[in-house]
Motif scaffolding. Structure first.
Motif, short mmCIF file in Angstrom:
data_model
loop_
_atom_site.label_atom_id
_atom_site.label_comp_id
_atom_site.label_asym_id
_atom_site.label_seq_id
_atom_site.Cartn_x
_atom_site.Cartn_y
_atom_site.Cartn_z
N ALA A 33 -8.15 -2.22 -1.66
CA ALA A 33 -7.64 -1.01 -1.33
C ALA A 33 -8.33 0.03 -0.19
O ALA A 33 -9.34 0.04 -0.45
CB ALA A 33 -7.40 -0.06 -2.79
N THR A 58 2.79 1.69 -1.91
CA THR A 58 2.07 1.49 -3.50
C THR A 58 3.18 1.26 -4.59
O THR A 58 2.70 1.17 -5.84
CB THR A 58 1.22 2.52 -3.91
OG1 THR A 58 1.97 3.76 -3.83
CG2 THR A 58 0.11 2.61 -2.93
N GLN A 91 -5.40 1.87 -5.25
CA GLN A 91 -6.53 1.33 -5.99
C GLN A 91 -5.91 0.60 -7.16
O GLN A 91 -6.31 -0.47 -7.43
CB GLN A 91 -7.66 2.48 -6.34
CG GLN A 91 -8.47 3.14 -5.14
CD GLN A 91 -9.52 3.92 -5.77
OE1 GLN A 91 -9.32 4.86 -6.59
NE2 GLN A 91 -10.86 3.72 -5.54
N SER A 92 -5.12 1.43 -8.00
CA SER A 92 -4.49 1.01 -9.06
C SER A 92 -3.52 -0.47 -8.91
O SER A 92 -3.58 -1.24 -9.46
CB SER A 92 -3.60 1.82 -9.61
OG SER A 92 -2.85 1.39 -10.80
N PHE A 102 -4.64 7.34 -2.35
CA PHE A 102 -5.65 6.52 -2.45
C PHE A 102 -5.53 5.79 -3.96
O PHE A 102 -5.67 4.72 -4.19
CB PHE A 102 -6.76 6.63 -2.18
CG PHE A 102 -7.91 5.58 -1.99
CD1 PHE A 102 -7.74 4.34 -1.34
CD2 PHE A 102 -8.86 5.98 -2.70
CE1 PHE A 102 -8.55 3.57 -1.43
CE2 PHE A 102 -10.19 4.70 -2.65
CZ PHE A 102 -9.65 3.75 -1.98
N PRO A 103 -5.44 6.86 -5.05
CA PRO A 103 -5.66 6.13 -6.51
C PRO A 103 -4.31 5.34 -6.69
O PRO A 103 -4.76 4.26 -7.14
CB PRO A 103 -5.71 7.29 -7.21
CG PRO A 103 -6.27 8.59 -6.09
CD PRO A 103 -5.72 8.20 -5.00
N GLU A 108 -5.77 -3.47 -8.04
CA GLU A 108 -6.44 -3.80 -9.29
C GLU A 108 -5.57 -4.53 -9.99
O GLU A 108 -5.80 -5.74 -10.62
CB GLU A 108 -6.98 -2.64 -10.21
CG GLU A 108 -8.19 -1.96 -9.63
CD GLU A 108 -8.61 -0.79 -10.34
OE1 GLU A 108 -7.75 -0.68 -11.26
OE2 GLU A 108 -9.43 0.03 -9.98
#
Length: 322
Positions: free
Chosen positions: A183, A136, A167-168, A163-164, A171
């Protein structure tokens, strides 16, 4: 004589991913066909604070020689991440004079992802549709951006240990690419049915297992650049047709290969060739649609030198009077 210095903004102004793939296509063939001995990088551990690396190398008389000096320290603003700070010095192969200095972090970001994209273009199946990037950070984003220039992927997936963060990044990339980037929280799910997998993590233990990788997949192992951390297990190494950026480096510094070799599962001959040898037609790349191909990216200074030299030439053209 004033020496030109190109900061991150100047590097990014003169070099994009598509151009960098082309620059590296030529540089990697020079590395593999010139048969000049290139010194291995020297890495100094700095009392648990970070690393300092010295990477000398040469392309040829026309393209010059030089070195990369870089520190790798934890980024205090981004916990769990690191930054590559330093410079790349390019010298003229004709006169021996220093031609320029370039920001190492910006060049490294571009050339690492572009090298993986070049390997994908060379080794992956022509019908590859699904790209999974594991990680990430900066290189995860860069790998997605670079790969859009070498394949028409119908689906792009991001997986991260947090995981966040995945996701970021998904996006952000969705906005940059103008198309959905997915994600996923589970690593096995993220790589299932993937045609191309790129690992760009700082993981110390495998985050990619061979049993998850289906026949016909191409894998770029990028995150581990020195002995110790491993991103993939030995089952994947054994199952793959294994390529390196520079064979002498892989034999002594590629962790996943070293672990499999120490277990008696492979020997040095498992490295079938360098990506430059495949590009030059000296070694066969993918041999069948079902074969798993693997490119181990340790990074080589000729990639940095070629990229920085391109930046220098590009700015010289920009600054020429009309």
């Amino acid at each position: 004589m004033e020496i030109a210095y190109y900061d991150a903004e100047a590097v990014e102004k003169a070099l994009d991913y598509q151009t960098c793939v082309g620059v590296l296509r030529e540089a990697m063939q020079v590395l593999s066909t010139r048969h000049a001995v290139q010194p291995l990088r020297q890495i100094i551990e700095l009392e648990e604070q970070g690393l300092f690396a010295i990477m000398p190398g040469a392309l040829d008389r026309a393209r010059g020689f030089g070195a990369k000096l870089v520190s790798v320290f934890a980024d205090k603003e981004r916990q769990g991440r690191s930054r590559h700070r330093g410079v790349i010095a390019v010298f003229s192969g004709e006169t021996g004079a220093i031609e320029c200095l370039a920001d190492a972090e910006a060049v490294t970001t571009l050339r690492t992802a572009s090298a993986s994209a070049l390997a994908t273009a060379t080794l992956a199946r022509g019908d590859a549709q699904v790209l999974t990037v594991m990680g990430t950070g900066t290189q995860a984003r860069a790998h997605v951006l670079a790969h859009r220039h070498v394949g028409n992927f119908a689906e792009v997936r991001i997986w991260g240990r947090t995981f966040p963060h995945a996701q970021s990044l998904a996006e952000r990339l969705t906005g940059e690419l103008g198309r959905p980037v997915i994600a996923l929280a589970d690593a096995r799910t993220a790589v299932r049915d993937a045609d191309v997998i790129c690992t760009t993590t700082s993981a110390a233990e495998p985050i990619l297992l061979g049993e998850w990788v289906r026949p016909g997949t191409h894998v770029n192992l990028v995150g581990s650049s020195f002995l110790g951390p491993v991103e993939a297990d030995s089952a994947l190494v054994v199952a793959s047709r294994y390529f390196a950026d520079y064979r002498p480096s892989a034999l002594v510094q590629a962790s996943e290969l070293a672990v499999a070799r120490e277990a008696g599962l492979v020997d040095d001959a498992h490295v079938v060739g360098e990506i430059g040898e495949v590009l030059a037609g000296m070694v066969a790349g993918r041999q069948s649609p079902e074969q798993i191909t693997l490119y181990k990216s340790l990074g080589h200074v000729v990639q940095d030198l070629a990229a920085a030299a391109h930046v220098h030439r590009a700015h010289a053209q920009i600054e020429e009077p009309a």
